[in-house]
Design an enzyme around this catalytic site. Structure first.
Site, PDB file in Angstrom:
ATOM      1  N   ALA A 177       6.523  12.733   4.425  1.00  0.00           N
ATOM      2  CA  ALA A 177       7.951  12.480   4.210  1.00  0.00           C
ATOM      3  C   ALA A 177       8.200  10.967   4.103  1.00  0.00           C
ATOM      4  O   ALA A 177       8.932  10.506   3.221  1.00  0.00           O
ATOM      5  CB  ALA A 177       8.766  13.074   5.357  1.00  0.00           C
ATOM      6  N   SER A 178       7.566  10.209   4.996  1.00  0.00           N
ATOM      7  CA  SER A 178       7.759   8.747   4.977  1.00  0.00           C
ATOM      8  C   SER A 178       7.278   8.148   3.667  1.00  0.00           C
ATOM      9  O   SER A 178       7.894   7.250   3.103  1.00  0.00           O
ATOM     10  CB  SER A 178       6.994   8.088   6.131  1.00  0.00           C
ATOM     11  OG  SER A 178       7.480   8.558   7.350  1.00  0.00           O
ATOM     12  N   ARG A 229      -5.690   4.438 -16.847  1.00  0.00           N
ATOM     13  CA  ARG A 229      -6.231   3.846 -15.626  1.00  0.00           C
ATOM     14  C   ARG A 229      -5.421   2.603 -15.222  1.00  0.00           C
ATOM     15  O   ARG A 229      -5.228   2.337 -14.051  1.00  0.00           O
ATOM     16  CB  ARG A 229      -7.688   3.474 -15.902  1.00  0.00           C
ATOM     17  CG  ARG A 229      -8.354   2.740 -14.818  1.00  0.00           C
ATOM     18  CD  ARG A 229      -9.833   2.589 -15.137  1.00  0.00           C
ATOM     19  NE  ARG A 229     -10.609   3.395 -14.232  1.00  0.00           N
ATOM     20  CZ  ARG A 229     -11.912   3.630 -14.330  1.00  0.00           C
ATOM     21  NH1 ARG A 229     -12.585   3.155 -15.334  1.00  0.00           N
ATOM     22  NH2 ARG A 229     -12.527   4.347 -13.431  1.00  0.00           N
ATOM     23  N   GLU A 260      -0.900  -6.174  10.814  1.00  0.00           N
ATOM     24  CA  GLU A 260       0.552  -6.002  10.934  1.00  0.00           C
ATOM     25  C   GLU A 260       0.943  -4.538  11.100  1.00  0.00           C
ATOM     26  O   GLU A 260       1.982  -4.101  10.612  1.00  0.00           O
ATOM     27  CB  GLU A 260       1.240  -6.575   9.693  1.00  0.00           C
ATOM     28  CG  GLU A 260       2.052  -7.820   9.847  1.00  0.00           C
ATOM     29  CD  GLU A 260       1.963  -8.603  11.129  1.00  0.00           C
ATOM     30  OE1 GLU A 260       2.345  -8.028  12.164  1.00  0.00           O
ATOM     31  OE2 GLU A 260       1.572  -9.759  11.108  1.00  0.00           O
TER      32      GLU A 260
END
Ligand SMILES: CCCCCCCCCC/C=C\CCCCCC(=O)SCCNC(=O)CCNC(=O)[C@H](O)C(C)(C)COP(=O)(O)OP(=O)(O)OC[C@H]1O[C@@H](n2cnc3c(N)ncnc32)[C@H](O)[C@@H]1OP(=O)(O)O
Ligand SMILES: Cc1cc2nc3c(=O)[nH]c(=O)nc-3n(C[C@H](O)[C@H](O)[C@H](O)COP(=O)(O)OP(=O)(O)OC[C@H]3O[C@@H](n4cnc5c(N)ncnc54)[C@H](O)[C@@H]3O)c2cc1C
Length: 654
Positions: free
Chosen positions: A532-533, A343, A434
């Site tokens: 993918a990112s 963990r 952000e």
């Protein structure tokens, strides 16, 4: 390692922790030098010592026992007190030193000048021309004025092009007229705007001769510099309590025909001349520079939040005894359970990996800044892609790690005595502010799709996407054997990321060929693109960790970092907790790995994570100091519950 080398060993500590620290195979100070960089590690020790000597900088009582008003006041008091000492303690031009001081003294719950340093000053540095810098930046640095960054609105945060706040140029008077024309155009969320700031950089859609020219930044005075009363044509206030960050007064703002001089538009890049002629910036997104600045700094900040949570839970796991592995022996420390190790340890590895990635993203930001000052805009897109991906992946995974660390503390982890609730609340806010994470993943997705297109055109992309041009050397993970060395892991990682990126690109192409609009085709592929990112970013973090470990000179430190790297690569690759082999190797160093983060008790604000390990007696002290314990019978009980029960009793006797 001989025990005397372990800087964390002290007389009078809980023997359970001393026993752990004696097992360390490396010097915790030397590992701290790698985690923070040797300069910052040394400065953090000096800063902690300086704070110890100034009692006015200490907490007056534990923050969780304070009301919101008390928290806001406590943060303001500390900012004021710090202002008298700060230049003796830190080099103000060093962001990370200053941030460490703030975290140790004020903590993570926010303070009246967070946005002033995180965005107001960086926005002025990045977007004001020289004359404007002389007018505002110097005053801001001297703290004559306090500012924030007001961009998000009640109705729009992500889609900046649809911001409803307008700045209409009035040629006659050479002024902009700022308006919040609708309810949804109210600025909403800006940190410290509600009560603390007297200035804001307001992002508004520029209009000249009825032509909409997109979001631009304007300097707006919110409050009188002497009386601090709200200026005319402005309505302002606090947005109320939040999941965390309650020492901060995030605010709302309504602008009603507010006139500001032409020169209050920040004009380093885009310009409006007196006659209303508009000059475009050299790069369309230069107005977003303050956001890229914060994103590049968020990675080390979230590595640190994860480190806070893990050092609390790792130390506590060595104090807490519960159950048996061998029924004939004593109850074991809960850290002995394989599930507890699985963990926690992969997240310890991630905390190191994220810290190294964060140092790299700050370095890249500084390189881009210098190159931009020399007139070169080429690095902007690379940095935007890198920071968008890192911001999204690291905030999300740090949140997961913090939550695992909380659960690892059992019931006491749920008490605010552990401070886990606040660390989690602050950590997960980073998934939203952000740039909402899934939206930022798509920004990186655009960059990856462009790279695939260039590979298909026979070009060779460079930098972080160079691997996309390599022919697929492997077809599956089955032949990835952990013992082959880390280069093999990285190649397998590259293969998976490349395959997913091409899969997403092909799918996008298929939808576009089917006649869907570009936007519709894109929307149909965003789940694949975001995958993918994510893989691309996790690959970057892993490669960076790998390269960073190769640079370590101290052999004992390098060995323990290699253990963590091995665990990290396997965990990331196979996506299972870890192998028993890695868990066994890390177990003896667990406490020393978290000691190397050198987080002081003052900074931790956690009873469970105390460096000396005296948890239980201090939990009892904590409980006794609860406001609710100041009266044996609560006034509210006398008012409501007692009459209810008395009444019920009376009824039953009838
Ligand atoms: C002491 C200093 C310490 C530093 C700080 C330390 C840590 C901080 C701790 C502080 C604690 C708490 C503070 C909390 C602060 C929170 C403050 C805020 O939240 S401020 C508000 C932030 N808001 C957002 O982030 C909004 C998110 N939305 C966007 O960024 C954009 O709208 C968008 C990128 C999603 C879309 O923009 P749009 O204009 O519509 O662009 P397109 O998608 O069409 O893309 C066009 C093109 O532009 C490229 N692009 C987009 N953004 C950028 C950029 N920033 N830089 C460079 N390039 C950019 C994009 O990739 C596209 O490129 P193509 O080549 O066309 O593909
Ligand atoms: C603690 C905190 C501090 C903040 N401080 C400031 C500050 O100082 N100054 C400031 O200006 N703002 C600040 N903000 C606001 C913050 O920047 C925005 O909340 C953030 O950018 C997300 O925008 P949103 O709220 O509009 O989310 P939304 O865009 O409404 O997001 C809601 C959902 O819609 C999805 N979504 C939205 N657009 C798309 C899309 N194009 N494709 C796919 N999915 C999409 C998102 O993924 C998300 O799941 C702060 C916020 C917080 C929580």
């Amino acid at each position: 390692m001989s025990a005397h080398l372990n800087a964390a060993l002290r007389e009078g500590d809980n023997p359970e922790l001393t026993e752990e620290r004696r097992k360390a195979t490396f010097d915790t100070r030397k590992l701290a030098d790698e985690f923070f960089g040797s300069h910052l590690a040394r400065r953090r020790r000096e800063i902690a010592k300086a704070i110890d000597a100034i009692p006015e900088l200490h907490d007056t009582k534990p923050l969780p026992f304070m009301t919101r008003e008390e928290k806001v006041e406590e943060a303001a008091r500390k900012v004021f007190t710090l202002s008298k000492h700060i230049t003796d303690i830190v080099d103000l031009s060093n962001n990370r030193e200053t941030q460490s001081l703030n975290e140790m003294v004020i903590g993570i719950e926010g303070m009246p000048i967070s946005l002033h340093f995180a965005m107001f000053i960086p926005a002025l540095q990045g977007q004001a021309d020289d004359e404007q810098k002389r007018e505002w930046l110097d005053r801001a640095i001297r703290m004559e004025i306090i500012g924030t960054y007001a961009q998000t609105e009640l109705g729009h945060g992500t889609n900046l092009r649809m911001l409803e706040t307008t700045a209409t140029y009035d040629k006659q008077n050479k002024e902009f007229i700022l308006n919040s024309p609708t309810l949804t155009s109210l600025k909403w969320w800006p940190g410290n705007m509600g009560k603390s700031c007297n200035y804001a950089i307001v992002v508004a859609n520029l209009i000249i001769d009825d032509k909409l020219l997109g979001p631009h930044s304007f300097m707006v005075q919110l409050r009188d510099e002497n009386s601090h009363e709200t200026m005319p044509n402005i309505q302002i206030g606090d947005i109320g309590p939040k999941m965390a960050y309650n020492s901060s007064d995030n605010g709302f703002l309504k602008l009603s025909n507010l006139r500001i001089p032409r020169r209050n538009m920040l004009m380093k890049h885009a310009k409006v001349q007196e006659d209303g002629t508009y000059k475009k910036p050299p790069h369309e997104k230069l107005a977003y520079s303050a956001m890229v600045h914060v994103r590049s700094h968020m990675i080390t900040q979230h590595a640190m939040l994860l480190a806070y949570a893990l050092s609390i839970s790792t130390r506590y796991s060595c104090i807490r005894r519960q159950g048996y592995i061998d029924p004939k022996k004593d109850e074991v420390k809960v850290i002995e359970y394989q599930t507890q190790q699985h963990r926690l340890f992969p997240h310890i590895a991630r905390a190191y990996a994220f810290a190294f990635a964060g140092t790299e993203s700050i370095r890249k930001f500084e390189i881009m800044k210098r190159s931009l000052e020399a007139g070169n805009i080429e690095l902007i897109a690379d940095l935007h892609a890198l920071t968008s991906g890192l911001k999204a992946v690291v905030t999300y995974l740090a949140g997961q790690g913090i939550e695992q660390a909380r659960q690892a503390c059992g019931g006491h982890g749920y008490s605010m005595a552990s401070y886990m609730g606040e660390i989690y609340g602050v950590g997960i806010a980073g998934c939203t502010y952000e740039g909402e994470n899934l939206v930022m993943m798509q920004q990186l997705g655009r960059y990856l799709i462009k790279a695939v297109k260039s590979v298909k055109e026979g070009k060779k992309p460079t930098g972080y996407v160079a691997y996309l041009a390599h022919a697929g050397q492997r077809h599956s993970l089955i032949d990835c054997r952990p013992n082959e060395g880390y280069a093999e892991h990285i190649r397998a990682f590259e293969h998976i990321a490349r395959r997913q990126t091409f899969r997403a690109a092909e799918r996008l192409q298929k939808y576009e060929n089917s006649g869907l609009s570009t936007e519709q085709a894109w929307n149909n592929c965003t789940v694949e693109l975001n995958r993918a990112s994510r893989l691309h970013t996790r690959l970057f973090i892993a490669c960076n960790f790998y390269e960073r470990v190769l640079d370590v000179e101290d052999m004992a430190v390098r060995e323990v970092l290699e253990d963590l790297l091995h665990l990290h690569l396997n965990y990331e690759l196979i996506d299972i907790a870890s192998y028993a082999l890695e868990a066994k190797k890390i177990r003896p160093n667990a406490v020393s790995l978290v000691d190397s983060w050198e987080i002081t008790d003052r900074e931790h604000r956690s009873v469970l994570g105390r460096r000396d390990g005296h948890v239980y007696e201090n939990l009892f002290k904590w409980a006794k100091s609860s406001d609710l314990n100041q009266n044996d019978v609560l006034p509210s009980h006398k008012k409501h519950l007692l009459p209810m029960m008395l009444n019920a009793r009376k009824q039953s006797k009838l």
